[in-house]
Design a protein around this motif. Structure first.
Motif, PDB file in Angstrom:
ATOM      1  N   THR A  17      39.973  44.930  39.391  1.00  0.00           N
ATOM      2  CA  THR A  17      39.221  44.081  38.451  1.00  0.00           C
ATOM      3  C   THR A  17      39.514  42.604  38.693  1.00  0.00           C
ATOM      4  OG1 THR A  17      39.869  45.808  36.907  1.00  0.00           O
ATOM      5  CG2 THR A  17      38.545  44.011  36.023  1.00  0.00           C
ATOM      6  N   MET A  18      40.769  42.306  38.987  1.00  0.00           N
ATOM      7  CA  MET A  18      41.123  40.903  39.290  1.00  0.00           C
ATOM      8  C   MET A  18      40.408  40.423  40.551  1.00  0.00           C
ATOM      9  SD  MET A  18      45.214  40.692  38.659  1.00  0.00           S
ATOM     10  CE  MET A  18      45.946  41.145  37.084  1.00  0.00           C
ATOM     11  N   ARG A  19      40.405  41.265  41.564  1.00  0.00           N
ATOM     12  CA  ARG A  19      39.747  40.884  42.829  1.00  0.00           C
ATOM     13  C   ARG A  19      38.280  40.542  42.584  1.00  0.00           C
ATOM     14  NH1 ARG A  19      42.879  40.784  47.746  1.00  0.00           N
ATOM     15  NH2 ARG A  19      44.487  42.361  47.564  1.00  0.00           N
ATOM     16  N   ARG A  20      37.622  41.376  41.785  1.00  0.00           N
ATOM     17  CA  ARG A  20      36.203  41.129  41.508  1.00  0.00           C
ATOM     18  C   ARG A  20      36.027  39.833  40.735  1.00  0.00           C
ATOM     19  NH1 ARG A  20      35.765  46.462  40.902  1.00  0.00           N
ATOM     20  NH2 ARG A  20      36.146  46.411  38.665  1.00  0.00           N
ATOM     21  N   ALA A  21      36.866  39.669  39.704  1.00  0.00           N
ATOM     22  CA  ALA A  21      36.760  38.455  38.881  1.00  0.00           C
ATOM     23  C   ALA A  21      36.999  37.202  39.727  1.00  0.00           C
ATOM     24  CB  ALA A  21      37.756  38.527  37.727  1.00  0.00           C
ATOM     25  N   MET A  22      37.914  37.295  40.661  1.00  0.00           N
ATOM     26  CA  MET A  22      38.209  36.143  41.531  1.00  0.00           C
ATOM     27  C   MET A  22      36.997  35.806  42.400  1.00  0.00           C
ATOM     28  SD  MET A  22      42.103  37.156  42.638  1.00  0.00           S
ATOM     29  CE  MET A  22      42.588  35.621  43.439  1.00  0.00           C
ATOM     30  N   ALA A  23      36.376  36.851  42.932  1.00  0.00           N
ATOM     31  CA  ALA A  23      35.221  36.629  43.809  1.00  0.00           C
ATOM     32  C   ALA A  23      34.068  35.980  43.053  1.00  0.00           C
ATOM     33  CB  ALA A  23      34.782  37.963  44.422  1.00  0.00           C
ATOM     34  N   GLU A  24      33.951  36.329  41.777  1.00  0.00           N
ATOM     35  CA  GLU A  24      32.782  35.881  41.012  1.00  0.00           C
ATOM     36  C   GLU A  24      33.063  34.660  40.130  1.00  0.00           C
ATOM     37  OE1 GLU A  24      31.802  39.488  38.969  1.00  0.00           O
ATOM     38  OE2 GLU A  24      31.232  40.499  40.843  1.00  0.00           O
ATOM     39  N   ALA A  25      34.296  34.149  40.181  1.00  0.00           N
ATOM     40  CA  ALA A  25      34.688  33.100  39.226  1.00  0.00           C
ATOM     41  C   ALA A  25      33.822  31.847  39.360  1.00  0.00           C
ATOM     42  CB  ALA A  25      36.151  32.727  39.467  1.00  0.00           C
ATOM     43  N   GLN A  26      33.472  31.283  38.209  1.00  0.00           N
ATOM     44  CA  GLN A  26      32.846  29.951  38.198  1.00  0.00           C
ATOM     45  C   GLN A  26      33.945  28.922  38.377  1.00  0.00           C
ATOM     46  OE1 GLN A  26      30.418  28.754  34.931  1.00  0.00           O
ATOM     47  NE2 GLN A  26      29.527  30.795  34.728  1.00  0.00           N
ATOM     48  N   VAL A  27      33.735  27.974  39.264  1.00  0.00           N
ATOM     49  CA  VAL A  27      34.798  27.007  39.544  1.00  0.00           C
ATOM     50  C   VAL A  27      34.285  25.569  39.538  1.00  0.00           C
ATOM     51  CG1 VAL A  27      36.186  28.659  40.863  1.00  0.00           C
ATOM     52  CG2 VAL A  27      34.486  27.272  42.052  1.00  0.00           C
ATOM     53  N   GLY A  28      35.235  24.651  39.479  1.00  0.00           N
ATOM     54  CA  GLY A  28      34.937  23.222  39.557  1.00  0.00           C
ATOM     55  C   GLY A  28      36.231  22.524  39.939  1.00  0.00           C
ATOM     56  N   ALA A 236      40.738  25.886  41.223  1.00  0.00           N
ATOM     57  CA  ALA A 236      41.784  26.848  40.874  1.00  0.00           C
ATOM     58  C   ALA A 236      41.260  27.988  40.003  1.00  0.00           C
ATOM     59  CB  ALA A 236      42.925  26.122  40.176  1.00  0.00           C
ATOM     60  N   GLY A 237      39.986  27.901  39.615  1.00  0.00           N
ATOM     61  CA  GLY A 237      39.379  28.983  38.836  1.00  0.00           C
ATOM     62  C   GLY A 237      39.440  30.319  39.556  1.00  0.00           C
ATOM     63  N   ILE A 238      39.470  30.283  40.877  1.00  0.00           N
ATOM     64  CA  ILE A 238      39.641  31.511  41.665  1.00  0.00           C
ATOM     65  C   ILE A 238      40.915  32.237  41.232  1.00  0.00           C
ATOM     66  CG2 ILE A 238      40.095  32.378  44.008  1.00  0.00           C
ATOM     67  CD1 ILE A 238      37.397  31.355  44.152  1.00  0.00           C
ATOM     68  N   LEU A 239      41.967  31.443  40.984  1.00  0.00           N
ATOM     69  CA  LEU A 239      43.250  32.024  40.555  1.00  0.00           C
ATOM     70  C   LEU A 239      43.253  32.318  39.059  1.00  0.00           C
ATOM     71  CD1 LEU A 239      45.557  29.583  42.550  1.00  0.00           C
ATOM     72  CD2 LEU A 239      44.889  31.911  43.194  1.00  0.00           C
ATOM     73  N   ALA A 240      42.683  31.391  38.303  1.00  0.00           N
ATOM     74  CA  ALA A 240      42.672  31.555  36.846  1.00  0.00           C
ATOM     75  C   ALA A 240      41.889  32.796  36.437  1.00  0.00           C
ATOM     76  CB  ALA A 240      42.073  30.306  36.188  1.00  0.00           C
ATOM     77  N   ALA A 241      40.891  33.161  37.241  1.00  0.00           N
ATOM     78  CA  ALA A 241      40.089  34.353  36.923  1.00  0.00           C
ATOM     79  C   ALA A 241      40.971  35.599  36.902  1.00  0.00           C
ATOM     80  CB  ALA A 241      38.971  34.510  37.959  1.00  0.00           C
ATOM     81  N   ALA A 242      41.882  35.676  37.854  1.00  0.00           N
ATOM     82  CA  ALA A 242      42.825  36.808  37.857  1.00  0.00           C
ATOM     83  C   ALA A 242      43.759  36.704  36.660  1.00  0.00           C
ATOM     84  CB  ALA A 242      43.618  36.816  39.161  1.00  0.00           C
ATOM     85  N   GLY A 243      44.135  35.475  36.320  1.00  0.00           N
ATOM     86  CA  GLY A 243      45.008  35.249  35.169  1.00  0.00           C
ATOM     87  C   GLY A 243      44.388  35.713  33.863  1.00  0.00           C
ATOM     88  N   LEU A 244      43.080  35.514  33.728  1.00  0.00           N
ATOM     89  CA  LEU A 244      42.393  35.969  32.504  1.00  0.00           C
ATOM     90  C   LEU A 244      42.459  37.491  32.388  1.00  0.00           C
ATOM     91  CD1 LEU A 244      39.356  33.521  32.553  1.00  0.00           C
ATOM     92  CD2 LEU A 244      40.987  33.791  30.659  1.00  0.00           C
ATOM     93  N   ILE A 245      42.291  38.183  33.509  1.00  0.00           N
ATOM     94  CA  ILE A 245      42.413  39.648  33.484  1.00  0.00           C
ATOM     95  C   ILE A 245      43.856  40.038  33.150  1.00  0.00           C
ATOM     96  CG2 ILE A 245      42.130  41.789  34.810  1.00  0.00           C
ATOM     97  CD1 ILE A 245      39.491  40.354  34.503  1.00  0.00           C
ATOM     98  N   ALA A 246      44.802  39.302  33.727  1.00  0.00           N
ATOM     99  CA  ALA A 246      46.220  39.572  33.447  1.00  0.00           C
ATOM    100  C   ALA A 246      46.480  39.515  31.946  1.00  0.00           C
ATOM    101  CB  ALA A 246      47.097  38.567  34.194  1.00  0.00           C
ATOM    102  N   LEU A 247      45.963  38.466  31.296  1.00  0.00           N
ATOM    103  CA  LEU A 247      46.227  38.299  29.862  1.00  0.00           C
ATOM    104  C   LEU A 247      45.514  39.335  29.011  1.00  0.00           C
ATOM    105  CD1 LEU A 247      46.019  34.463  29.155  1.00  0.00           C
ATOM    106  CD2 LEU A 247      48.046  35.901  29.309  1.00  0.00           C
ATOM    107  N   THR A 248      44.285  39.676  29.397  1.00  0.00           N
ATOM    108  CA  THR A 248      43.497  40.534  28.509  1.00  0.00           C
ATOM    109  C   THR A 248      43.665  42.020  28.797  1.00  0.00           C
ATOM    110  OG1 THR A 248      41.601  40.188  29.977  1.00  0.00           O
ATOM    111  CG2 THR A 248      41.724  38.798  28.026  1.00  0.00           C
ATOM    112  N   GLU A 249      44.036  42.376  30.039  1.00  0.00           N
ATOM    113  CA  GLU A 249      44.082  43.812  30.369  1.00  0.00           C
ATOM    114  C   GLU A 249      45.448  44.335  30.769  1.00  0.00           C
ATOM    115  OE1 GLU A 249      41.048  44.895  33.179  1.00  0.00           O
ATOM    116  OE2 GLU A 249      39.477  43.873  32.024  1.00  0.00           O
TER     117      GLU A 249
END
Ligand SMILES: *Cc1c(COP(=O)(O)O)cnc(C)c1O
Length: 341
Positions: A17-28, A236-249
């Motif tokens: 799930t983290m891998r997918r979220a990282m691939a799809e993350a919105q970034v800036g 860094a949203g690529i990394l933060a996307a995995a972090g969001l999964i870490a916190l929620t799941e």
């Protein structure tokens, strides 16, 4: 051969799930404050810990360094345990980079610092002394085997900090484990502290990242310190996307890691090893019997059979349970280690 790696919970790999979220993350560009995924992660972490704001940083080491630098000026003092991660394992960064003077006091076996010793360590106003600015505690406490500091103790430490007028920081690399162990919310543990550093890359299994958490003005200053240290990251949203999964799941499943550590400790005890402390989270420190092969030889034998556990000095070893380690792995470890007892 499949390897069972219990050297640390930092060896955890990101979930699918983290891998997918990282691939799809919105970034800036996060240095411009324009990465929506980082902004989301920071807001969610602050909310989960009941603080005003948070800052995404590359590592727990940088998080603790930033916090200490914002709390303490050069030549000022931090009160810290002699077994603290910030004192032992962060390359002396607070002194080397921050010019901060560490005042160590002896860490008790349960990971606490005796509060009368903390009180004695706080300096009076005198030109001979550095100014004491900060107390740092660690929860869970790594070197004592993942011990969990009680809420009553944290509240007493808070009261002392208020009384003597110093700030209070938590090295919460494994704060999530402490919350699961105490059966309370992370915010409850965070409440007595002014600031915290929390890791996403240990038991929560994100590939990279930690957060510094505190008041709005504190995080404003922390952002400047992060830039100074070279920790300002761009998309860094690529990394933060995995972090969001870490916190929620990934928080709730830490219970399993703690059960596995319990089972491992039982099995090791039954095979003649001595577990040095009560198991309260996901760390098991154990000691081999006096006779027989030396620690380095034993761990080499275990490694040949696919079990990775680090010797940590003397006759001791540390095993860490984490995401990716299943019950049958724990049984296998007990079997392999039992053969060399
Ligand atoms: C791992 C750890 C840190 C630092 O984390 P890094 O991300 O490896 O820099 C800080 N404190 C404790 C207790 C830790 O276990």
């Amino acid at each position: 051969m499949q390897q069972i790696d219990l050297r640390s919970d930092t060896v955890t790999l990101p979930s699918p799930t983290m891998r997918r979220a990282m691939a799809e993350a919105q970034v800036g560009d996060d240095v411009y404050g324009e990465d929506p995924t980082v902004n989301h992660l920071e807001a969610l972490t602050a909310e989960m810990l009941g603080k005003e704001a948070a800052l995404f940083v590359p590592s727990g080491t940088m998080g603790n360094l930033i916090a200490q630098m914002v709390h303490c000026g050069r030549g000022e003092e931090v009160v810290v345990g002699d077994q603290a991660h910030t004192f032992r394992y962060e390359a002396g960064g607070s002194a080397a980079v921050g010019g901060i003077h560490p005042h160590t006091i002896r860490t008790a076996e349960d990971g606490t610092l005796p509060l009368d010793a903390v009180r004695d360590a706080v300096r009076e106003d005198n030109v001979h002394y550095p100014r004491t600015r900060l107390l740092v505690l660690e929860n869970t406490h790594n070197r004592t085997g993942g011990r969990v500091l009680s809420l009553a103790y944290l509240q007493a430490a808070r009261a002392l900090c208020d009384e003597v007028g110093i700030a209070f920081h938590c090295d919460g690399a494994r704060l999530w484990n402490a919350a699961v162990a105490l059966g309370c919310s992370p915010a409850t543990i965070a409440a007595p502290f002014d600031t915290l550093s929390v890791c996403l890359s240990k038991g929560l299994a994100a590939p990279v990242g930690s957060l510094v958490v505190g008041s709005q003005p504190f995080i404003h200053e922390s952002r400047r310190a992060r830039k100074l240290l070279g920790g300002g990251m761009r998309q860094a949203g690529i990394l933060a996307a995995a972090g969001l999964i870490a916190l929620t799941e990934m928080q709730e499943r830490l219970v399993e890691d703690h059960e596995h550590a319990q089972r491992l400790a039982e099995g090791l005890t039954a095979s003649g090893y001595r577990v040095t402390h009560p198991i309260e989270s996901n760390l098991v420190i154990f000691e081999q019997p006096d006779e027989g092969a030396a620690p380095a030889e034993r761990s080499a034998v275990w490694r040949e059979q696919g079990v990775l556990i680090s010797p940590i000095g003397g006759r001791r070893f540390r095993a860490v349970t984490h995401y990716g380690i299943e019950r049958q792995d724990v049984e296998r470890v007990i079997e392999v280690i039992g053969q060399t007892a």
